[in-house]
Design an enzyme around this catalytic site. Structure first.
Site, PDB file in Angstrom:
ATOM      1  N   LYS A  62      82.581  49.248  50.918  1.00 60.06           N
ATOM      2  CA  LYS A  62      82.108  48.078  51.651  1.00 60.06           C
ATOM      3  C   LYS A  62      81.852  48.484  53.102  1.00 60.06           C
ATOM      4  CE  LYS A  62      83.610  45.046  54.359  1.00 60.06           C
ATOM      5  NZ  LYS A  62      82.460  44.856  55.273  1.00 60.06           N
ATOM      6  N   GLU A 120      92.500  54.970  59.164  1.00 58.00           N
ATOM      7  CA  GLU A 120      92.147  55.573  60.460  1.00 58.00           C
ATOM      8  C   GLU A 120      91.854  54.429  61.418  1.00 58.00           C
ATOM      9  OE1 GLU A 120      89.822  59.229  60.532  1.00 58.00           O
ATOM     10  OE2 GLU A 120      88.956  58.561  62.432  1.00 58.00           O
ATOM     11  N   CYS A 126      86.501  56.131  67.980  1.00 61.42           N
ATOM     12  CA  CYS A 126      87.970  56.109  67.880  1.00 61.42           C
ATOM     13  C   CYS A 126      88.597  57.272  68.640  1.00 61.42           C
ATOM     14  CB  CYS A 126      88.409  56.070  66.425  1.00 61.42           C
ATOM     15  SG  CYS A 126      87.710  57.375  65.428  1.00 61.42           S
ATOM     16  N   GLU A 133      92.909  49.411  73.392  1.00 58.22           N
ATOM     17  CA  GLU A 133      91.655  50.102  73.066  1.00 58.22           C
ATOM     18  C   GLU A 133      90.494  49.199  73.498  1.00 58.22           C
ATOM     19  OE1 GLU A 133      90.363  50.545  68.905  1.00 58.22           O
ATOM     20  OE2 GLU A 133      89.957  52.650  69.346  1.00 58.22           O
TER      21      GLU A 133
HETATM   22  O1  TXE Z   1      86.881  45.932  63.433  1.00 55.89           O
HETATM   23  P1  TXE Z   1      87.391  45.502  62.015  1.00 55.89           P
HETATM   24  P2  TXE Z   1      85.879  45.120  64.382  1.00 55.89           P
HETATM   25  C1  TXE Z   1      88.538  48.703  66.778  1.00 55.89           C
HETATM   26  C2  TXE Z   1      87.925  48.584  68.156  1.00 55.89           C
HETATM   27  C3  TXE Z   1      87.145  47.313  68.093  1.00 55.89           C
HETATM   28  C4  TXE Z   1      88.028  46.482  67.215  1.00 55.89           C
HETATM   29  C5  TXE Z   1      87.342  45.357  66.526  1.00 55.89           C
HETATM   30  O2  TXE Z   1      88.952  48.459  69.098  1.00 55.89           O
HETATM   31  O3  TXE Z   1      86.995  46.701  69.348  1.00 55.89           O
HETATM   32  O4  TXE Z   1      88.519  47.395  66.257  1.00 55.89           O
HETATM   33  O5  TXE Z   1      86.200  45.818  65.783  1.00 55.89           O
HETATM   34  C6  TXE Z   1      86.259  45.175  57.673  1.00 55.89           C
HETATM   35  N1  TXE Z   1      90.121  42.970  55.130  1.00 55.89           N
HETATM   36  N2  TXE Z   1      87.783  49.564  65.886  1.00 55.89           N
HETATM   37  O6  TXE Z   1      86.234  43.708  64.536  1.00 55.89           O
HETATM   38  O7  TXE Z   1      87.421  44.019  61.928  1.00 55.89           O
HETATM   39  C7  TXE Z   1      84.972  44.924  58.429  1.00 55.89           C
HETATM   40  O8  TXE Z   1      84.076  44.158  57.641  1.00 55.89           O
HETATM   41  C8  TXE Z   1      89.406  44.044  54.827  1.00 55.89           C
HETATM   42  C9  TXE Z   1      88.209  50.935  65.831  1.00 55.89           C
HETATM   43  O9  TXE Z   1      84.574  45.399  63.836  1.00 55.89           O
HETATM   44  O10 TXE Z   1      88.626  46.275  61.789  1.00 55.89           O
HETATM   45  C10 TXE Z   1      84.501  46.333  58.676  1.00 55.89           C
HETATM   46  O11 TXE Z   1      83.886  46.835  57.494  1.00 55.89           O
HETATM   47  N3  TXE Z   1      88.414  44.515  55.595  1.00 55.89           N
HETATM   48  C11 TXE Z   1      87.626  51.677  64.700  1.00 55.89           C
HETATM   49  C12 TXE Z   1      85.799  47.083  58.961  1.00 55.89           C
HETATM   50  O12 TXE Z   1      86.817  46.289  58.353  1.00 55.89           O
HETATM   51  C13 TXE Z   1      88.140  43.858  56.737  1.00 55.89           C
HETATM   52  C14 TXE Z   1      86.254  51.326  64.286  1.00 55.89           C
HETATM   53  C15 TXE Z   1      86.131  47.253  60.449  1.00 55.89           C
HETATM   54  O13 TXE Z   1      86.195  45.995  61.050  1.00 55.89           O
HETATM   55  C16 TXE Z   1      88.863  42.714  57.112  1.00 55.89           C
HETATM   56  C17 TXE Z   1      85.962  49.905  64.387  1.00 55.89           C
HETATM   57  C18 TXE Z   1      89.891  42.275  56.259  1.00 55.89           C
HETATM   58  N4  TXE Z   1      90.653  41.210  56.528  1.00 55.89           N
HETATM   59  C19 TXE Z   1      86.709  49.101  65.196  1.00 55.89           C
HETATM   60  N5  TXE Z   1      88.373  42.280  58.296  1.00 55.89           N
HETATM   61  C20 TXE Z   1      87.831  53.161  64.683  1.00 55.89           C
HETATM   62  N6  TXE Z   1      89.080  53.600  64.596  1.00 55.89           N
HETATM   63  O14 TXE Z   1      86.885  53.927  64.665  1.00 55.89           O
HETATM   64  C21 TXE Z   1      87.389  43.121  58.654  1.00 55.89           C
HETATM   65  N7  TXE Z   1      87.226  44.070  57.709  1.00 55.89           N
END
Ligand code: TXE
Length: 499
Positions: free
Chosen positions: A186, A262, A296, A394
């Site tokens: 996904k 991660e 990240c 972050e």
């Molecule tokens: O991340 P999400 P977001 C961090 C970074 C950023 C913050 C928010 O600080 O500002 O996260 O970003 C899926 N169950 N990183 O809101 O929500 C979502 O659809 C299962 C760091 O975009 O964590 C997407 O595919 N899945 C990071 C993925 O999770 C769920 C990279 C990431 O979204 C879900 C991205 C749920 N309940 C953000 N809710 C890195 N380490 O590289 C969301 N998703």
């Protein structure tokens, strides 16, 4: 198609993508329209799948695993598919790069470099598919022989973020496939295109139907359904620490599926007075601005020795001012647009908070007008205190916080003063200092006198709240396997019950 500057075309109407289950394209769901973050025009339409679609995808992956159409092949046959996929990606490099730019906003030159890394991931995993093996024990006595088999863990759920849609996908998929697992992916809702394109490339390379399935939609519905699914054996999640935590709960409340996580980072770059300051400043500017800091492993905390701090910050601020921010299709652009409106707001809020809490902006801090998109100038804060939000949280944007230290111990303690532990970089000409820091700072990836270097041969992953498990490299294949100990009696059994 309409012509764009820099010779690249924008779609006249957004391209509709279906979703991919059991080797077939499906559609007919409500559509999500994605605007280019750099151009403000709609570029893609992706399906909002339903929980029933998730069930179908998991059932297809389950069957494809259980009937051994993939796991039962010799490693060499799996390697062949992975190598043909690498070639397929190479042939479609420009197309993939274009969709990455249109959905994510990253510079085209960077997107091309990332795709080359993705090709290398498939090639590396192909080698691992051939070499994956277990262990044997010839020392259990003459009557017993022991073996440790490495078996694929089963059906993997893979949830990826929007910051590196294709790169993070390709740092997982070939290694999962090399192990013999099947999967349901996904992607993030805003950046699904290249995950779907990979479905075609894998199928053309000969991957059997049902092994790679893609469902699209929001995290709250489709992502959550994957985390809770009782027929998924392992979930690999890359994203925020908050959602990572919810994956842990969902696993505990369902089938205790194994998790690979991660998550976030607040990565230090430590600069000693004896470092090559020009080199270190160039790396610091790159480390915070690469992918607009939506990365990240971005080095978001500068920890610099006080005796050179002022000089270093001046060199660095000068370099950051020269970074070319703009239309990502311009081949000269180094920093593109902020990917989502909510991320843009988050970054601007942190900049405002940093000012309110008394940190001093040495450069940046403002929105840039580079056309029809969301652009923020690379920003350097000095005089940051450990208690400030910009020091601890972050930001996920091009915002660097600078701290000063007087001793080696203080540098190490500042570097470790975070709940995260994803990556770190140290700059010094003194090997003793550099190695001491490398040993004592808790981070999963370390760079000495360099930054963000390395390829798919070495593993990635975090210490502390940056995650669990490792991706890429041999460890990245083993992560998707489990060990089975086998004992074989080779002599007559000495009986337990007297005859
Ligand atoms: O991340 P999400 P977001 C961090 C970074 C950023 C913050 C928010 O600080 O500002 O996260 O970003 C899926 N169950 N990183 O809101 O929500 C979502 O659809 C299962 C760091 O975009 O964590 C997407 O595919 N899945 C990071 C993925 O999770 C769920 C990279 C990431 O979204 C879900 C991205 C749920 N309940 C953000 N809710 C890195 N380490 O590289 C969301 N998703």
């Amino acid at each position: 198609m309409q012509e764009m500057t820099y010779g690249i075309t924008l779609p006249e109407t957004p391209r509709e993508f279906g979703f991919f289950i059991n080797g077939e394209w499906r559609g007919g769901r409500e559509l999500y329209e994605r605007d280019s973050p750099s151009h403000g025009v709609p570029v893609t339409l992706t399906s909002r799948c339903t929980p029933d679609d998730v069930n179908d995808a998991v059932a297809a992956a389950r069957l494809a695993f259980d009937d051994r159409r993939w796991a039962g092949l010799p490693g060499g046959a799996r390697a062949g598919v992975l190598l043909r996929t690498a070639e397929g990606i190479r042939q479609r490099r420009e197309e993939i790069a274009r969709w990455e730019v249109l959905e994510n906003g990253k510079p085209i030159s960077q997107a091309r470099g990332e795709i080359d890394h993705c090709i290398a991931c498939f090639e590396t995993a192909a080698g691992a598919a051939r070499l994956l093996h277990g262990d044997s024990f010839n020392n259990l006595g003459d009557n017993l022989f022991g073996m440790v088999l490495r078996e694929p863990i089963g059906v993997v759920g893979l949830i990826t973020p929007w910051n590196f849609p294709f790169l993070i996908l390709c740092e997982r998929v070939p290694f999962i496939l090399a192990s013999g697992c099947t999967l349901v992916v996904k992607p993030a809702e805003v950046t699904s295109a290249t995950t779907l394109i990979l479905a075609d490339i894998l199928a053309e390379a000969g991957l059997p139907a049902g092994v790679y399935n893609v469902v699209t939609g929001t995290g709250r519905t489709i992502g959550q359904a994957l985390t809770e699914h009782p027929d998924i054996d392992m979930l690999s999640f890359t994203g925020s620490t908050a959602v990572g935590r919810s994956c842990v709960h969902a696993s505990g409340d369902s089938n205790l599926k194994k998790l690979g996580l991660e998550l976030g980072g607040k990565n230090p770059i430590i600069v000693f007075a004896d470092a090559d300051l020009e080199d270190a400043a160039d790396a610091a500017a790159f480390g915070i601005s690469f992918n607009t800091g939506q990365c990240c492993v971005s080095s978001s905390r500068l920890i610099v020795e006080r005796t050179v701090a002022e000089k270093f910050e001046t060199i660095l601020a000068d370099k950051m001012k020269k970074i070319r921010v703009g239309d990502p299709f311009d081949p000269e652009t180094q920093v593109g647009a902020i990917t989502t409106t909510s991320q843009n707001e988050t970054i601007l809020n942190y900049i405002a908070k940093g000012k309110e809490e008394g940190a001093k902006i040495l450069t940046g801090g403002e929105v840039l007008d580079c056309g029809n998109g969301r652009y923020i100038a690379p920003t350097l804060f000095s005089g940051v205190k450990s208690s400030m939000a910009i020091a601890r949280e972050e930001i996920f944007g091009p915002v660097l916080s600078s701290f000063h230290f007087d001793s080696l111990d203080e540098a190490i303690s500042l570097a470790n003063d975070t709940v995260y532990g994803l990556a770190a970089s140290v700059w010094s000409k003194n090997i003793d200092k550099a190695l001491t820091v490398t040993r004592r700072v808790r981070a999963g990836r370390f760079w000495v006198n360099t930054i963000m270097a390395g390829g798919p041969e070495t593993p990635t992953g975090g210490f502390k709240q940056s995650g669990w498990g490792r991706e890429t490299g041999i460890l990245g294949v083993e992560e998707y396997t489990q060990a089975k100990s086998v004992h074989i009696e080779t002599g007559g059994r000495s009986h337990w019950i007297a005859s």
